[in-house]
Design a protein around this motif. Structure first.
Motif, short mmCIF file in Angstrom:
data_model
loop_
_atom_site.label_atom_id
_atom_site.label_comp_id
_atom_site.label_asym_id
_atom_site.label_seq_id
_atom_site.Cartn_x
_atom_site.Cartn_y
_atom_site.Cartn_z
N UNK A 150 2.37 -16.74 5.81
CA UNK A 150 2.44 -15.61 4.87
C UNK A 150 3.42 -14.52 5.30
N UNK A 151 3.65 -14.39 6.61
CA UNK A 151 4.52 -13.31 7.10
C UNK A 151 5.43 -13.89 8.18
N UNK A 152 6.72 -13.63 8.05
CA UNK A 152 7.67 -14.01 9.11
C UNK A 152 8.14 -12.74 9.80
N UNK A 153 7.62 -12.50 10.99
CA UNK A 153 8.09 -11.33 11.74
C UNK A 153 9.42 -11.65 12.40
N UNK B 71 5.14 -3.04 6.29
CA UNK B 71 5.51 -2.52 7.62
C UNK B 71 6.82 -3.12 8.09
N UNK B 72 6.90 -4.43 7.95
CA UNK B 72 8.13 -5.11 8.39
C UNK B 72 9.34 -4.64 7.60
N UNK C 29 -3.88 -7.53 3.61
CA UNK C 29 -3.34 -7.40 4.97
C UNK C 29 -1.90 -7.92 5.05
N UNK C 30 -1.67 -9.04 4.39
CA UNK C 30 -0.31 -9.60 4.39
C UNK C 30 0.65 -8.64 3.73
N UNK D 154 -3.51 -7.05 12.98
CA UNK D 154 -3.70 -7.03 11.52
C UNK D 154 -4.65 -8.12 11.04
N UNK D 155 -5.07 -8.96 11.97
CA UNK D 155 -6.04 -10.02 11.66
C UNK D 155 -5.60 -10.88 10.47
N UNK D 156 -4.33 -11.21 10.48
CA UNK D 156 -3.79 -12.07 9.44
C UNK D 156 -3.67 -13.49 10.00
N UNK E 57 1.36 -5.79 6.01
CA UNK E 57 2.23 -6.19 7.11
C UNK E 57 3.67 -6.37 6.63
N UNK E 58 3.81 -6.98 5.46
CA UNK E 58 5.15 -7.15 4.91
C UNK E 58 5.81 -5.80 4.67
N UNK F 109 0.81 -9.12 14.17
CA UNK F 109 0.34 -9.56 12.85
C UNK F 109 -0.98 -10.31 12.98
#
Lengths: 330, 524
Positions: free
Chosen positions: A187-190, B94-95, B87-88, A203-205, B91-92, A199
């Motif tokens: 879901x998220x690419x840091x 934030x990024x 949450x996603x 963030x508990x993802x 986070x997105x 993350x």
């Protein structure tokens, strides 16, 4: 008057020289912060004892690819300690700051420690993740950084791809399908490994973090074994993070000698102990044996074996238009 | 949940009631058993039916429970899914913010403020700034023998100042002058000229090397920026100080400015003169140097922190006739010494005629100091200039030891701090809100004493004064950091000179000079 000027100049130079502090800049990748904080202190002590000089090593961290680009763009690193050789090759090729054969200058291809990619899951492993097959299942949320910017992410990608190749008889189409499924679950690419840890942990993802082994141990150490578990898959990749002196920068700064010594000392017993304490797999066999309990044994494939080396892997998978670009749509 | 509980209780009551009938009416039951076995069988059947009903009720209850439970599970799963999505998204976001911050960090910076206009690369390794200085002056003389051009309004300075840094350690400055320039110089009146053009390499604050055209390190008053001076014009002491020149200088500040040093090799210029040709006029060079200490700069005693004392000096030789700044005989508008009103009161004009040129050694020594504390500021300087000269007609030579000094002080009436780098008003001029800026009262006394050996072989005692004494008072109004309005009055008296004639310096030395100055200044 001339004598006076000479005295003045000499005094000034003497004062300047006396006040000078040896400074090194180590440009590194994301999860090595803690390793180098400890190592820098040890090296400064060693160097002081050896030469009487004080040395202060400043650290810069970020995604390995981004860090390499920063050095190419002018960040004046005396040494680089990056996640993979390709990134240092880029500095050599694009900025000509060090020779092309830099990797031959230190033992073990200039890789004083190794690591691998493991799974960090939530306590109790609610999704029952044991192997790579489990992370591509529908409904499993996977956290991993962006391979375009992160060295750790490239290692994780290649580890998954290598598993698929091994599992499906080196059928590239099936491996591609496998990796597609994996990134559909992301879901998220840091941009870096540390960002992904945040993350997953803060963030508990997600259900599983594809992490550097040392980073997974660090998360466990910092947040407690009652919150997370490390799952080591039966097969992963041998990650070899290399180190190198950035010759032209070091020469310009007058730090070549200390920069070389800084990297040499990583191979010393103390350097290897510090690496092991920070959950990097040491090259020194005796020290590796001493810390064997920290490192689960698993089958480790190499980039050379599975992908024909970093240059080819980079071109095939991570360059613009490569496999990753084909299979990943945010 | 309450409804479910009530239904369950009701069902159980009905079942219990039916099942309990035989126990509630035992006599009836016994009679029936005894008299009719068929009834007993019916009862048995009823019991079985009751059991069956009970099982059905239990099944219904279980089904009902399951139906109740299923939506709860679904809701929990939905909430978890939604929570992950939130949450996603967080986070997105934030990024994205981090990425935007990183991009912004990599962008060049532009700033505009009281300090000028500045462009800077993201890493500050490259900086370009644009400053400016404009001074519009008015001078009103009393008893000036109607010297043309004395009274009037002039553009004293008009300088765009372009400065900056390249590759982090190399500073530069380029300052052309479009104003009146330095009085006395051949190009003073009209021609635009280059005042500063230099490159400075900063190895560290303690070790810097400067090359180009800039102020040599000798005079304290002269080294102070033009925009921060107490008065419109510098004092008589600066008449003996070398002006802007071409050269190389090693300089730096040690221990955070506790000790400042500067030493350099320059072409060499005459007293009060600057290099106007941007080239050398002789083969020899001049050494200029200065040491300045602020011994209490780091002291906890605030009253002493801005006490500075130092000494500047120069040494050089002249080997050939010059026309580019050293004293010469043409008098009039060229080299010599000048009053506060920028009138020449001394010229190298021998009584018997002929040219006077620099000859042999020329050295200067200038002990100097300043003291600033709160609104109070004091600055003083003493200068000896030992100038070797030759009368080219008679070939007579001499070393003329000219001396000058000045002491100037100021008090900021509105309470702001006075400093070597100016006054910053606490409340910038804004009359609509009752703010008027800062006011500073200033006063100065200065003298210049020409070596008596100059007369009459190198200067005409009938026209050139041998001494000038000047006192000045003024009021400076700092409207804000950039705009300043000055007004001051100066009186200069002379010893010697005063002879007949309508040209300078005779026309100047015939009476004391009384001049009223005003100035409107823009500096940024």
């Amino acid at each position: 008057m001339k004598t006076f000027l000479k005295i003045l100049l000499a005094s000034t130079l003497a004062i300047s020289a006396g006040a000078k502090e040896i400074k090194l800049l180590n440009v590194s990748y994301d999860p090595t912060r803690e390793l180098y904080v400890q190592y820098n202190a040890a090296f400064a002590k060693y160097w002081k004892t050896k030469t009487g000089d004080d040395v202060v090593v400043n650290q810069s961290h970020g995604g390995s690819g981004k860090q390499a680009q920063s050095v190419i763009n002018g960040l004046e690193a005396d040494v680089v300690t990056l996640a993979l050789a390709y990134d240092i090759d880029a500095i050599s090729q694009q900025a000509k700051l060090l020779p092309a054969d830099w990797q031959k200058r230190l033992p073990n291809n200039s890789t004083p420690y190794t690591s691998t990619i493991v799974f960090l899951v939530r306590k109790g492993n609610p999704k029952g993740i044991k192997d790579w097959d489990d992370v591509v299942k529908p409904g499993v949320s996977v956290v991993v950084p962006n391979p375009k910017t992160s060295g750790g992410a490239r290692w994780a990608y290649l580890a998954a791809y290598a598993y698929a190749l091994e599992t499906y008889g080196h059928d590239d189409a099936k491996a591609k399908d496998f990796i597609t499924k994996l990134y559909k679950n992301v879901p998220v690419l840091d941009s870096g490994a540390r960002g992904s840890t945040i993350t997953f942990v803060d963030h508990q993802i997600g259900d599983v973090l594809l992490a550097w082994e040392n980073e997974a141990h660090l998360a466990l150490k910092e947040y407690g074994a009652d919150k997370f578990e490390i799952v080591t898959p039966p097969l992963s990749i041998l990650a070899e993070p290399p180190v190198a002196v950035v010759d032209k920068n070091a020469k310009r700064h007058g730090t070549t000698e200390v920069a070389k010594a800084y990297l040499d000392y990583l191979y010393s017993d103390e350097g290897q102990e510090i690496a092991a304490e920070n959950f990097y797999r040491p090259r020194n066999e005796a020290i590796a044996a001493k810390y064997a309990a920290n490192f689960t044994q698993l089958k480790l494939v190499t980039v050379d074996q599975e992908f024909g080396g970093w240059a080819k892997a980079q071109q095939t998978h991570f360059a613009d238009g490569g496999v990753f670009d084909q299979i990943y749509a945010p | 949940m309450k409804m479910k509980s009530k239904n369950m209780k009701l069902n159980r009551l009905i079942i219990l009631a039916i099942a309990g009938l035989p126990f509630a009416f035992p006599a009836l039951a016994q009679d029936n058993t005894a008299t009719n076995s068929t009834e007993a069988a019916e009862i048995q059947t009823l019991k079985q039916e009751i059991q069956a009903l009970d099982q059905k009720v239990q099944a219904l209850e279980q089904r009902h429970d399951a139906e109740q439970q299923a939506p709860a599970d679904i809701s929990k799963e939905q909430i978890q899914t939604l929570d992950q999505k939130v949450r996603v998204l967080e986070r997105l976001r934030e990024n994205d913010q981090d990425a935007a911050a990183a991009v912004a960090k990599a962008q060049p910076k532009i700033s505009l403020g009281a300090g000028g206009f500045s462009f800077s690369s993201a890493d500050s390794n490259f900086v370009a700034t644009l400053h400016g200085l404009v001074q519009v002056d008015s001078r009103t003389f009393q008893h000036d023998n109607h010297i043309q051009g004395n009274d009037g309004i002039l553009l004293r300075r008009a300088r765009p100042i372009f400065s900056g840094t390249v590759f982090h350690d190399f500073d530069f400055q380029f300052t052309p002058e479009f104003g009146n320039g330095t009085p006395g110089a051949a190009s003073a009146a009209t021609a635009p000229s280059i005042y500063d053009a230099f490159v400075n390499y900063r190895y560290s604050p303690a070790l810097q090397i400067e090359a180009g055209k800039f102020k040599p390190p000798v005079g304290l008053e002269y080294l102070q920026s033009d925009s921060f001076m107490f008065f419109n014009e510098r004092s008589l002491a600066t008449d003996l100080i070398p002006g802007r020149d071409l050269g190389f200088e090693l300089h730096g500040d040690l221990d955070g400015g506790l000790l400042s040093y500067a030493a350099g090799i320059f072409n060499g210029v005459g007293d009060g003169q600057r290099n106007t040709s941007n080239t050398a006029f002789q083969n020899n060079r001049e050494l200029d140097a200065r040491l300045f200490v602020q011994p209490f700069k780091k002291s906890k005693t605030v009253a002493l922190q801005n006490l500075g004392i130092g000494v500047g000096g120069s040494w050089g030789t002249s080997s050939i006739t010059n026309t580019l700044g050293l004293p010469n005989t043409t008098g009039g508008t060229l080299a010599g010494f000048y009053t506060d009103g920028q009138q020449q009161f001394f010229a190298y004009n021998p009584t018997g005629g002929g040219a006077v040129v620099a000859h042999g050694t020329h050295w200067r020594l200038s002990p100097q100091g300043y003291y600033y504390y709160g609104p109070f500021g004091l600055l003083g300087e003493y200068v000896i200039s030992d100038q070797g000269v030759e009368n080219s007609a008679t070939l007579q030579t001499a070393n003329l030891k000219n001396k000058a000094w000045d002491i100037a002080g100021g008090w900021v009436l509105t309470g702001e701090d006075a400093t070597y780098t100016g006054v910053t008003p606490r409340h910038p001029f804004d009359p609509r809100n009752g703010n008027w800026g800062a006011l500073q009262l200033v006063a100065r006394y200065a003298e210049l004493d020409v070596d008596k050996a100059a007369f009459p072989i190198f200067a005409n005692p009938a026209t050139s004064a041998s001494e000038a004494h000047s006192w000045s008072v003024g009021l400076n109004w700092y409207l804000n950091k950039n705009i300043r309005v000055n007004t001051s009055f100066s009186r200069t008296t002379f010893t010697g000179g005063g002879g007949a004639g309508t040209t300078v310096p005779a026309a100047v030395t015939q009476h004391p000079e009384d001049v009223l100055f005003t100035r409107v200044q823009l500096s940024f």
